[in-house]
Motif scaffolding. Structure first.
Motif, PDB file in Angstrom:
ATOM      1  N   VAL A   1       8.352   8.578  -0.734  1.00  0.00           N
ATOM      2  CA  VAL A   1       6.978   8.396  -1.204  1.00  0.00           C
ATOM      3  C   VAL A   1       6.156   9.641  -0.877  1.00  0.00           C
ATOM      4  O   VAL A   1       6.057  10.040   0.284  1.00  0.00           O
ATOM      5  N   VAL A   2       5.569  10.256  -1.900  1.00  0.00           N
ATOM      6  CA  VAL A   2       4.724  11.437  -1.682  1.00  0.00           C
ATOM      7  C   VAL A   2       3.245  11.148  -1.939  1.00  0.00           C
ATOM      8  O   VAL A   2       2.380  11.942  -1.585  1.00  0.00           O
ATOM      9  N   ARG A   3       2.965   9.993  -2.563  1.00  0.00           N
ATOM     10  CA  ARG A   3       1.568   9.594  -2.787  1.00  0.00           C
ATOM     11  C   ARG A   3       1.503   8.095  -2.972  1.00  0.00           C
ATOM     12  O   ARG A   3       2.396   7.491  -3.591  1.00  0.00           O
ATOM     13  N   GLN A   4       0.458   7.486  -2.425  1.00  0.00           N
ATOM     14  CA  GLN A   4       0.240   6.056  -2.622  1.00  0.00           C
ATOM     15  C   GLN A   4      -1.258   5.821  -2.704  1.00  0.00           C
ATOM     16  O   GLN A   4      -2.008   6.205  -1.819  1.00  0.00           O
ATOM     17  N   ILE A   5      -1.714   5.219  -3.821  1.00  0.00           N
ATOM     18  CA  ILE A   5      -3.149   4.997  -4.040  1.00  0.00           C
ATOM     19  C   ILE A   5      -3.390   3.514  -4.311  1.00  0.00           C
ATOM     20  O   ILE A   5      -2.725   2.915  -5.163  1.00  0.00           O
ATOM     21  N   TYR A   6      -4.342   2.951  -3.596  1.00  0.00           N
ATOM     22  CA  TYR A   6      -4.738   1.560  -3.803  1.00  0.00           C
ATOM     23  C   TYR A   6      -5.815   1.515  -4.892  1.00  0.00           C
ATOM     24  O   TYR A   6      -6.849   2.181  -4.788  1.00  0.00           O
ATOM     25  N   LEU A   7      -5.565   0.715  -5.947  1.00  0.00           N
ATOM     26  CA  LEU A   7      -6.494   0.673  -7.080  1.00  0.00           C
ATOM     27  C   LEU A   7      -7.025  -0.732  -7.354  1.00  0.00           C
ATOM     28  O   LEU A   7      -7.427  -1.048  -8.471  1.00  0.00           O
ATOM     29  N   GLY A   8      -7.008  -1.575  -6.342  1.00  0.00           N
ATOM     30  CA  GLY A   8      -7.577  -2.914  -6.487  1.00  0.00           C
ATOM     31  C   GLY A   8      -6.595  -3.908  -7.061  1.00  0.00           C
ATOM     32  O   GLY A   8      -6.131  -4.815  -6.373  1.00  0.00           O
ATOM     33  N   SER A   9      -6.254  -3.748  -8.340  1.00  0.00           N
ATOM     34  CA  SER A   9      -5.325  -4.673  -8.990  1.00  0.00           C
ATOM     35  C   SER A   9      -3.866  -4.298  -8.749  1.00  0.00           C
ATOM     36  O   SER A   9      -2.966  -5.115  -8.953  1.00  0.00           O
ATOM     37  N   HIS A  10      -3.606  -3.051  -8.311  1.00  0.00           N
ATOM     38  CA  HIS A  10      -2.237  -2.591  -8.091  1.00  0.00           C
ATOM     39  C   HIS A  10      -2.248  -1.342  -7.216  1.00  0.00           C
ATOM     40  O   HIS A  10      -3.304  -0.799  -6.905  1.00  0.00           O
ATOM     41  N   ARG A  11      -1.052  -0.889  -6.846  1.00  0.00           N
ATOM     42  CA  ARG A  11      -0.889   0.374  -6.135  1.00  0.00           C
ATOM     43  C   ARG A  11      -0.156   1.356  -7.041  1.00  0.00           C
ATOM     44  O   ARG A  11       0.730   0.967  -7.802  1.00  0.00           O
ATOM     45  N   ASP A  12      -0.543   2.610  -6.939  1.00  0.00           N
ATOM     46  CA  ASP A  12       0.015   3.679  -7.764  1.00  0.00           C
ATOM     47  C   ASP A  12       0.835   4.601  -6.856  1.00  0.00           C
ATOM     48  O   ASP A  12       0.284   5.268  -5.985  1.00  0.00           O
ATOM     49  N   TYR A  13       2.162   4.603  -7.060  1.00  0.00           N
ATOM     50  CA  TYR A  13       3.065   5.392  -6.223  1.00  0.00           C
ATOM     51  C   TYR A  13       3.598   6.610  -6.976  1.00  0.00           C
ATOM     52  O   TYR A  13       3.852   6.545  -8.187  1.00  0.00           O
ATOM     53  N   LEU A  14       3.790   7.687  -6.246  1.00  0.00           N
ATOM     54  CA  LEU A  14       4.523   8.854  -6.729  1.00  0.00           C
ATOM     55  C   LEU A  14       5.687   9.056  -5.762  1.00  0.00           C
ATOM     56  O   LEU A  14       5.475   9.209  -4.554  1.00  0.00           O
TER      57      LEU A  14
ATOM     58  N   SER B   1       2.820  -0.847  -8.714  1.00  0.00           N
ATOM     59  CA  SER B   1       3.365  -2.031  -8.056  1.00  0.00           C
ATOM     60  C   SER B   1       2.253  -3.005  -7.712  1.00  0.00           C
ATOM     61  O   SER B   1       1.062  -2.631  -7.672  1.00  0.00           O
ATOM     62  N   PRO B   2       2.605  -4.283  -7.415  1.00  0.00           N
ATOM     63  CA  PRO B   2       1.597  -5.210  -6.894  1.00  0.00           C
ATOM     64  C   PRO B   2       1.022  -4.685  -5.583  1.00  0.00           C
ATOM     65  O   PRO B   2       1.671  -3.912  -4.869  1.00  0.00           O
ATOM     66  N   VAL B   3      -0.190  -5.130  -5.247  1.00  0.00           N
ATOM     67  CA  VAL B   3      -0.851  -4.606  -4.053  1.00  0.00           C
ATOM     68  C   VAL B   3      -0.134  -4.988  -2.768  1.00  0.00           C
ATOM     69  O   VAL B   3      -0.295  -4.325  -1.735  1.00  0.00           O
ATOM     70  N   ASP B   4       0.695  -6.058  -2.800  1.00  0.00           N
ATOM     71  CA  ASP B   4       1.373  -6.461  -1.568  1.00  0.00           C
ATOM     72  C   ASP B   4       2.606  -5.619  -1.263  1.00  0.00           C
ATOM     73  O   ASP B   4       3.241  -5.787  -0.219  1.00  0.00           O
ATOM     74  N   VAL B   5       2.979  -4.694  -2.157  1.00  0.00           N
ATOM     75  CA  VAL B   5       4.060  -3.749  -1.879  1.00  0.00           C
ATOM     76  C   VAL B   5       3.429  -2.537  -1.199  1.00  0.00           C
ATOM     77  O   VAL B   5       2.740  -1.740  -1.833  1.00  0.00           O
ATOM     78  N   ARG B   6       3.671  -2.400   0.114  1.00  0.00           N
ATOM     79  CA  ARG B   6       3.002  -1.346   0.891  1.00  0.00           C
ATOM     80  C   ARG B   6       4.051  -0.428   1.508  1.00  0.00           C
ATOM     81  O   ARG B   6       4.758  -0.806   2.435  1.00  0.00           O
ATOM     82  N   LEU B   7       4.153   0.764   0.968  1.00  0.00           N
ATOM     83  CA  LEU B   7       5.074   1.765   1.491  1.00  0.00           C
ATOM     84  C   LEU B   7       4.272   3.003   1.856  1.00  0.00           C
ATOM     85  O   LEU B   7       3.638   3.609   0.990  1.00  0.00           O
ATOM     86  N   PRO B   8       4.274   3.411   3.112  1.00  0.00           N
ATOM     87  CA  PRO B   8       3.471   4.570   3.518  1.00  0.00           C
ATOM     88  C   PRO B   8       4.038   5.876   2.989  1.00  0.00           C
ATOM     89  O   PRO B   8       5.239   5.981   2.683  1.00  0.00           O
ATOM     90  N   VAL B   9       3.182   6.877   2.863  1.00  0.00           N
ATOM     91  CA  VAL B   9       3.616   8.212   2.451  1.00  0.00           C
ATOM     92  C   VAL B   9       4.658   8.723   3.446  1.00  0.00           C
ATOM     93  O   VAL B   9       4.501   8.597   4.665  1.00  0.00           O
ATOM     94  N   GLY B  10       5.738   9.275   2.916  1.00  0.00           N
ATOM     95  CA  GLY B  10       6.817   9.792   3.743  1.00  0.00           C
ATOM     96  C   GLY B  10       7.961   8.824   3.953  1.00  0.00           C
ATOM     97  O   GLY B  10       9.045   9.228   4.404  1.00  0.00           O
ATOM     98  N   SER B  11       7.761   7.537   3.615  1.00  0.00           N
ATOM     99  CA  SER B  11       8.814   6.546   3.813  1.00  0.00           C
ATOM    100  C   SER B  11       9.805   6.554   2.656  1.00  0.00           C
ATOM    101  O   SER B  11       9.531   7.067   1.571  1.00  0.00           O
ATOM    102  N   GLU B  12      10.981   5.944   2.895  1.00  0.00           N
ATOM    103  CA  GLU B  12      11.984   5.823   1.839  1.00  0.00           C
ATOM    104  C   GLU B  12      11.585   4.692   0.899  1.00  0.00           C
ATOM    105  O   GLU B  12      11.046   3.666   1.320  1.00  0.00           O
ATOM    106  N   ALA B  13      11.850   4.903  -0.391  1.00  0.00           N
ATOM    107  CA  ALA B  13      11.569   3.880  -1.392  1.00  0.00           C
ATOM    108  C   ALA B  13      12.747   3.778  -2.346  1.00  0.00           C
ATOM    109  O   ALA B  13      13.345   4.794  -2.723  1.00  0.00           O
ATOM    110  N   TRP B  14      13.064   2.549  -2.723  1.00  0.00           N
ATOM    111  CA  TRP B  14      14.098   2.321  -3.738  1.00  0.00           C
ATOM    112  C   TRP B  14      13.423   1.959  -5.049  1.00  0.00           C
ATOM    113  O   TRP B  14      12.516   1.118  -5.090  1.00  0.00           O
TER     114      TRP B  14
END
Length: 335
Positions: A283-296, A309-322
């Motif tokens: 994960v290099v970017r994560q933005i909370y947008l109210g209705s969803h999260r925007d990941y790069l 993704s849905p807002v309940d999917v919370r992955l911090p910047v720098g973490s592994e993502a599948w």
């Protein structure tokens, strides 16, 4: 222009959609007769109105055109602005009064008939411009970026108003815009243009869900373009060393294989939950947008993937993502 071949059925609303300089306004001006054709033909109802041999002037075509600027007469009331074209046609006062009041009622302008343009909001001025174009009962209605001068809220409101008026009158309409939402809201057919040619034409659903080229996939809605080596008609070995099976589209028989996957179709998780069409990244970017999260997410091979993704999917910047690319949402592109 590069050999544009387009047929518009009677009563359709067709949007010419594309970036600045793609040829959409030139096409509209050719239809209107403001630009002479150097080759080919333009036919209306089977009659040639433009060709290299000659051009019927704009006043000789039963067309109404609405420009980016509303071009209302500032010294005339709403009623007088709308009636102007009928007066030029030397209709009787009784006919003019009847027809103008009918169109002002439909466009919800009758209570404003005595006001001047300077006393109206931008949306009201745009409705006056539409009423003036429709009152003369044109064979074809042409619109050139008609909502570009409105703010975001008014633009959204006027999209639905234009579609409502089209459903009421069913004039054959050609509408130029660079705004995807405008085209998706108003059009029966969207014609995506690029570099003076037509990339693809179809219904809004066809253009969005079944793009035929990388340009169309990128231009209409957000998408990820993944490339690699073609294994079969619907399978790609991507540069990040993972396999994608595509549920729609066709890959080019040779050259680079290209796949489009919409941002909102990708599934993202901190753990591997899928066996196929999956890859891990960082994960290099994560933005909370109210209705969803925007990941790069950065994946092997140097590519980045954008996923919503849905807002309940919370992955911090720098973490592994599948990431999982559902096969039915992977679109193979031939171009």
């Amino acid at each position: 222009m590069k050999g544009v071949d387009l047929s518009v059925e009677k009563g359709q609303l067709v949007c010419l959609l594309g970036p600045s300089g793609c040829g959409k306004t030139t096409t509209l001006r050719l239809i209107a007769g403001f630009v002479a054709a150097s080759g080919g033909e333009i036919r209306v109802g089977g009659q040639v109105v433009s060709s290299a041999a000659g051009t019927v002037p704009p006043e000789g075509r039963n067309m109404s055109m609405i420009f980016q600027s509303y071009a209302l007469w500032p010294h005339m009331t709403v009623f007088q602005n709308v009636a102007y074209g009928l007066k030029l046609r030397k209709m009787s006062s009784e006919q003019i009064n009847k027809r103008v009041r009918e169109i002002l009622t439909v466009t919800q302008l009758l209570p404003l008939e005595g006001r001047y343009p300077g006393e109206l909001s931008g949306g009201q001025q745009q409705r006056v411009s539409l009423a003036r174009a429709l009152v003369v009962k044109p064979e074809i209605l042409l619109l050139d970026e008609p909502l570009s001068n409105l703010d975001a809220n008014l633009r959204e409101e006027m999209r639905f108003e234009i579609r409502r008026l089209h459903d009421e009158f069913r004039y054959t309409t050609v509408y130029v815009t660079h705004d995807q939402s405008e085209a998706m809201t108003t059009a029966d057919v969207i014609v995506v243009m690029n570099d003076g040619r037509i990339e693809q034409a179809g219904s809004p659903e066809d253009i969005y869900a079944r793009p035929e080229s990388e340009f169309v996939a990128r231009f209409i809605g957000g998408t990820n373009i993944l490339s690699g080596k073609r294994i079969s008609d619907d399978t790609v070995h991507c540069d990040g060393d993972f396999i994608l099976n595509c549920g729609s589209g066709t890959l080019a028989p040779s050259g680079r294989a290209i796949v489009s996957v919409r941002h909102h179709d990708i599934e993202i998780s901190e753990n591997r939950r899928w066996e196929t069409n999956t890859v891990s990244g960082r994960v290099v970017r994560q933005i909370y947008l109210g209705s969803h999260r925007d990941y790069l997410v950065s994946i092997p091979g140097g590519e980045t993937v954008r996923a919503l993704s849905p807002v309940d999917v919370r992955l911090p910047v720098g973490s592994e993502a599948w990431l999982h690319f559902p096969p039915n949402d992977c679109r193979a592109l031939a171009r």
